[in-house]
Structures are given as structure tokens and as C-alpha cells.
Motif scaffolding. Structure first.
Motif, PDB file in Angstrom:
ATOM      1  N   PHE A  50       0.807   2.053  -6.740  1.00  0.00           N
ATOM      2  CA  PHE A  50       2.454   0.983  -6.393  1.00  0.00           C
ATOM      3  C   PHE A  50       3.324   1.292  -5.355  1.00  0.00           C
ATOM      4  CE2 PHE A  50      -0.359  -1.935  -9.534  1.00  0.00           C
ATOM      5  CZ  PHE A  50      -1.086  -2.234  -8.186  1.00  0.00           C
ATOM      6  N   SER A  51       4.206   2.185  -6.176  1.00  0.00           N
ATOM      7  CA  SER A  51       5.894   3.066  -5.975  1.00  0.00           C
ATOM      8  C   SER A  51       5.316   3.400  -4.750  1.00  0.00           C
ATOM      9  CB  SER A  51       5.986   3.868  -6.886  1.00  0.00           C
ATOM     10  OG  SER A  51       4.710   4.647  -7.638  1.00  0.00           O
ATOM     11  N   MET A  52       4.141   4.012  -4.506  1.00  0.00           N
ATOM     12  CA  MET A  52       4.127   5.022  -2.986  1.00  0.00           C
ATOM     13  C   MET A  52       3.599   4.098  -2.278  1.00  0.00           C
ATOM     14  SD  MET A  52       4.882   8.018  -3.767  1.00  0.00           S
ATOM     15  CE  MET A  52       3.865   8.668  -2.186  1.00  0.00           C
ATOM     16  N   THR A  53       2.641   3.151  -1.906  1.00  0.00           N
ATOM     17  CA  THR A  53       2.977   2.027  -1.528  1.00  0.00           C
ATOM     18  C   THR A  53       3.889   1.247  -1.227  1.00  0.00           C
ATOM     19  OG1 THR A  53       1.051   1.765  -2.336  1.00  0.00           O
ATOM     20  CG2 THR A  53       1.385  -0.116  -0.492  1.00  0.00           C
ATOM     21  N   VAL A  54       4.783   1.131  -1.877  1.00  0.00           N
ATOM     22  CA  VAL A  54       5.916   0.987  -0.988  1.00  0.00           C
ATOM     23  C   VAL A  54       6.618   1.397  -0.245  1.00  0.00           C
ATOM     24  CG1 VAL A  54       8.632  -0.099  -2.192  1.00  0.00           C
ATOM     25  CG2 VAL A  54       6.536  -0.790  -2.715  1.00  0.00           C
ATOM     26  N   ALA A  55       6.788   2.658  -0.925  1.00  0.00           N
ATOM     27  CA  ALA A  55       7.837   3.932  -0.303  1.00  0.00           C
ATOM     28  C   ALA A  55       7.240   4.072   1.585  1.00  0.00           C
ATOM     29  CB  ALA A  55       7.871   5.495  -1.070  1.00  0.00           C
ATOM     30  N   LEU A  56       5.727   3.812   1.585  1.00  0.00           N
ATOM     31  CA  LEU A  56       5.132   4.376   2.277  1.00  0.00           C
ATOM     32  C   LEU A  56       5.193   3.241   3.466  1.00  0.00           C
ATOM     33  CD1 LEU A  56       1.831   5.869   1.595  1.00  0.00           C
ATOM     34  CD2 LEU A  56       3.400   6.589   3.068  1.00  0.00           C
ATOM     35  N   ALA A  57       5.172   2.003   2.996  1.00  0.00           N
ATOM     36  CA  ALA A  57       5.889   0.444   4.140  1.00  0.00           C
ATOM     37  C   ALA A  57       7.292   0.737   4.596  1.00  0.00           C
ATOM     38  CB  ALA A  57       5.293  -0.399   2.710  1.00  0.00           C
ATOM     39  N   SER A  58       8.082   1.300   3.312  1.00  0.00           N
ATOM     40  CA  SER A  58       9.398   1.766   3.638  1.00  0.00           C
ATOM     41  C   SER A  58      10.038   2.255   5.371  1.00  0.00           C
ATOM     42  CB  SER A  58      10.853   1.869   2.513  1.00  0.00           C
ATOM     43  OG  SER A  58      10.091   0.421   1.586  1.00  0.00           O
ATOM     44  N   ARG A  59       9.292   3.151   5.086  1.00  0.00           N
ATOM     45  CA  ARG A  59       9.002   4.586   5.894  1.00  0.00           C
ATOM     46  C   ARG A  59       8.185   4.286   6.867  1.00  0.00           C
ATOM     47  NH1 ARG A  59       5.507   8.048   8.907  1.00  0.00           N
ATOM     48  NH2 ARG A  59       6.581   9.387   8.525  1.00  0.00           N
ATOM     49  N   PHE A  60       6.891   3.297   6.836  1.00  0.00           N
ATOM     50  CA  PHE A  60       6.648   2.457   8.670  1.00  0.00           C
ATOM     51  C   PHE A  60       7.154   1.939   9.237  1.00  0.00           C
ATOM     52  CE2 PHE A  60       4.010  -0.220  10.440  1.00  0.00           C
ATOM     53  CZ  PHE A  60       3.437   0.660  10.902  1.00  0.00           C
ATOM     54  N   HIS A  61       8.252   0.824   8.607  1.00  0.00           N
ATOM     55  CA  HIS A  61       9.681   0.597   8.307  1.00  0.00           C
ATOM     56  C   HIS A  61      10.869   0.358   9.568  1.00  0.00           C
ATOM     57  CE1 HIS A  61      11.852  -3.390   9.320  1.00  0.00           C
ATOM     58  NE2 HIS A  61      12.875  -2.154   8.501  1.00  0.00           N
ATOM     59  N   LEU A  62      10.711   1.518   8.459  1.00  0.00           N
ATOM     60  CA  LEU A  62      12.425   2.312   8.961  1.00  0.00           C
ATOM     61  C   LEU A  62      12.148   3.160  10.882  1.00  0.00           C
ATOM     62  CD1 LEU A  62      13.792   3.447   5.690  1.00  0.00           C
ATOM     63  CD2 LEU A  62      14.530   2.223   7.009  1.00  0.00           C
ATOM     64  N   HIS A  63      10.455   3.938  10.892  1.00  0.00           N
ATOM     65  CA  HIS A  63      10.384   4.508  11.864  1.00  0.00           C
ATOM     66  C   HIS A  63      10.158   3.670  12.900  1.00  0.00           C
ATOM     67  CE1 HIS A  63       9.076   8.526  10.039  1.00  0.00           C
ATOM     68  NE2 HIS A  63       9.886   8.586   9.934  1.00  0.00           N
ATOM     69  N   LEU A  64       9.554   2.686  12.395  1.00  0.00           N
ATOM     70  CA  LEU A  64       9.121   1.333  13.836  1.00  0.00           C
ATOM     71  C   LEU A  64      10.627   0.916  14.611  1.00  0.00           C
ATOM     72  CD1 LEU A  64       6.496  -1.070  12.495  1.00  0.00           C
ATOM     73  CD2 LEU A  64       6.677   0.930  14.221  1.00  0.00           C
ATOM     74  N   ARG A  65      11.922   0.817  13.495  1.00  0.00           N
ATOM     75  CA  ARG A  65      13.272  -0.185  13.810  1.00  0.00           C
ATOM     76  C   ARG A  65      13.717   1.444  14.448  1.00  0.00           C
ATOM     77  NH1 ARG A  65      17.417  -1.310   8.815  1.00  0.00           N
ATOM     78  NH2 ARG A  65      19.031  -2.413  10.983  1.00  0.00           N
ATOM     79  N   ARG A  66      13.477   2.585  14.473  1.00  0.00           N
ATOM     80  CA  ARG A  66      14.052   3.901  15.184  1.00  0.00           C
ATOM     81  C   ARG A  66      13.498   3.823  16.622  1.00  0.00           C
ATOM     82  NH1 ARG A  66      13.721   9.529  13.091  1.00  0.00           N
ATOM     83  NH2 ARG A  66      11.407   9.523  13.795  1.00  0.00           N
ATOM     84  N   ALA A  67      11.938   3.911  16.495  1.00  0.00           N
ATOM     85  CA  ALA A  67      11.168   3.831  17.716  1.00  0.00           C
ATOM     86  C   ALA A  67      12.295   2.309  18.752  1.00  0.00           C
ATOM     87  CB  ALA A  67       9.763   3.949  17.399  1.00  0.00           C
ATOM     88  N   ALA A  68      12.221   1.324  17.734  1.00  0.00           N
ATOM     89  CA  ALA A  68      12.515   0.100  18.837  1.00  0.00           C
ATOM     90  C   ALA A  68      13.835   0.737  19.297  1.00  0.00           C
ATOM     91  CB  ALA A  68      12.779  -0.697  17.777  1.00  0.00           C
ATOM     92  N   LEU A  69      14.857   0.792  18.390  1.00  0.00           N
ATOM     93  CA  LEU A  69      15.993   1.479  18.951  1.00  0.00           C
ATOM     94  C   LEU A  69      16.927   2.690  20.118  1.00  0.00           C
ATOM     95  CD1 LEU A  69      18.104   0.496  15.965  1.00  0.00           C
ATOM     96  CD2 LEU A  69      18.150  -0.682  17.413  1.00  0.00           C
TER      97      LEU A  69
END
Length: 181
Positions: A103-122
Motif C-alpha cells: 500500500f505504501s509503495m503504491t501511494v509513492a508510485l502514484a505520487s511520482r506518476f502525478h509529479l512527472h505528469l505535472r512537470r511534463a504538462a508545464l
């Protein structure tokens, strides 16, 4: 109705005293996530083939979606397999640790996914070109100018027409740039 499921009133939580069928549920989850992963691979292949056939550009956001999607699904599949194997063959004392790790690693991976998408969108934050930053009185005598390349602030002694280059190298007058509120 179900003798292995009970409600614990002090902590307001439902619990199961028998978790013998839980690994079977995890195998179903693993199969479904593997199916979604295969669908992602097929979509990526058909999308790339269509893009190459029609000479279409590849966008950073789409690349980030695919790359992070692959990393996420491969990692989650491995974590679920680990948890399932711990629950199937490991001692009962490791069940909680295996589940919490997943569960903790899934949350960390989802956060990484979100941050990378945000950086790519900017878009890219550094293009390799340094710009000079001027105040609102650019081009006027006495205007302050900060040079990012040298790190110094200078005061203009003469009136000049100041321009800023866009990412494609086209200079535009700073007086035409307006700030939206």
C-alpha cells in the motif's frame, strides 16, 4: 451470516478471523492488472505505429504517460506478487508487513506518476538559453536590469529598445508583453 467476519465496536472496524481465501483474491487482482498492462502495451504499439505512418510528432506528455505507466504497472505487479506469496506461503506475522509495504509503495508510485505528469504538462523548465530580466520600465533611462548569465544588476544609462527571445529564437519587444491578472 458469515462466521469469519466480525465487527469490532471499540475501533469501528470490520475484520476477518480467517483469511485463507485472501491469496485467491490477490491472484484475481494480479490477473486484472496484467490484463490492463497488456492493453497499455497494445495501445502504445498501435499509437506509435500510427504516429510513424503519418509523420506525427511525439509529445513529452504522452511519453511521460507511457513511461511512468510502465514503471507503475511493473512495480505494482511485483508488489502484489510479493504480497500474495507472503500471504500464501509466509508466516502470519509477515502478512501485515507485506500488505503495508504494498500500500505504501503504491501511494509513492502514484505520487511520482502525478509529479512527472505535472512537470511534463508545464513544459521544459530550462532550455539552455539565458534571458535577461528587466523591470517594467525596460528600455527607459534608469531601468534596472538583472543578468542571469553574470548574476549582476545594472542600471541603464541610455534609453534602448529591449527585446526578449522566445524559445524559437524570435525576438519580441518587451513593451508588447502584458501581464494578465
Amino acid at each position: 451470516m458469515y462466521p469469519s467476519i466480525s465487527y469490532f465496536k471499540p475501533v469501528k472496524v470490520c475484520g476477518a478471523s480467517s483469511v485463507a481465501s485472501l491469496p485467491k483474491v490477490y491472484w484475481v487482482l494480479i490477473a486484472l492488472e496484467l490484463y490492463v498492462f497488456i492493453l497499455q502495451i497494445v495501445h502504445h504499439y498501435t499509437h506509435a505505429r500510427f504516429r510513424r505512418k503519418h509523420n506525427l510528432p511525439s509529445f513529452t506528455l504522452v511519453k511521460t504517460l507511457y513511461n511512468d505507466g510502465y514503471i507503475y504497472y511493473i512495480s505494482v505487479l511485483h508488489l502484489r506478487m510479493f504480497t500474495c506469496l507472503v500471504w500464501e506461503f509466509g508466516p502470519g506475522s509477515l502478512w501485515y508487513a507485506g500488505g503495508q509495504l504494498e500500500f505504501s509503495m503504491t501511494v509513492a508510485l502514484a505520487s511520482r506518476f502525478h509529479l512527472h505528469l505535472r512537470r511534463a504538462a508545464l513544459g521544459p523548465t530550462y532550455t539552455g538559453v539565458s534571458y535577461d530580466i528587466t523591470d517594467q520600465f525596460a528600455g527607459k533611462k534608469g531601468a534596472k536590469q538583472y543578468s542571469m548569465s553574470t548574476g549582476t544588476t545594472t542600471t541603464a544609462t541610455t534609453a534602448t529598445t529591449t527585446t526578449a527571445a522566445l524559445d524559437d529564437g524570435i525576438p519580441i519587444p518587451l513593451s508588447t508583453i502584458t501581464r494578465s491578472t
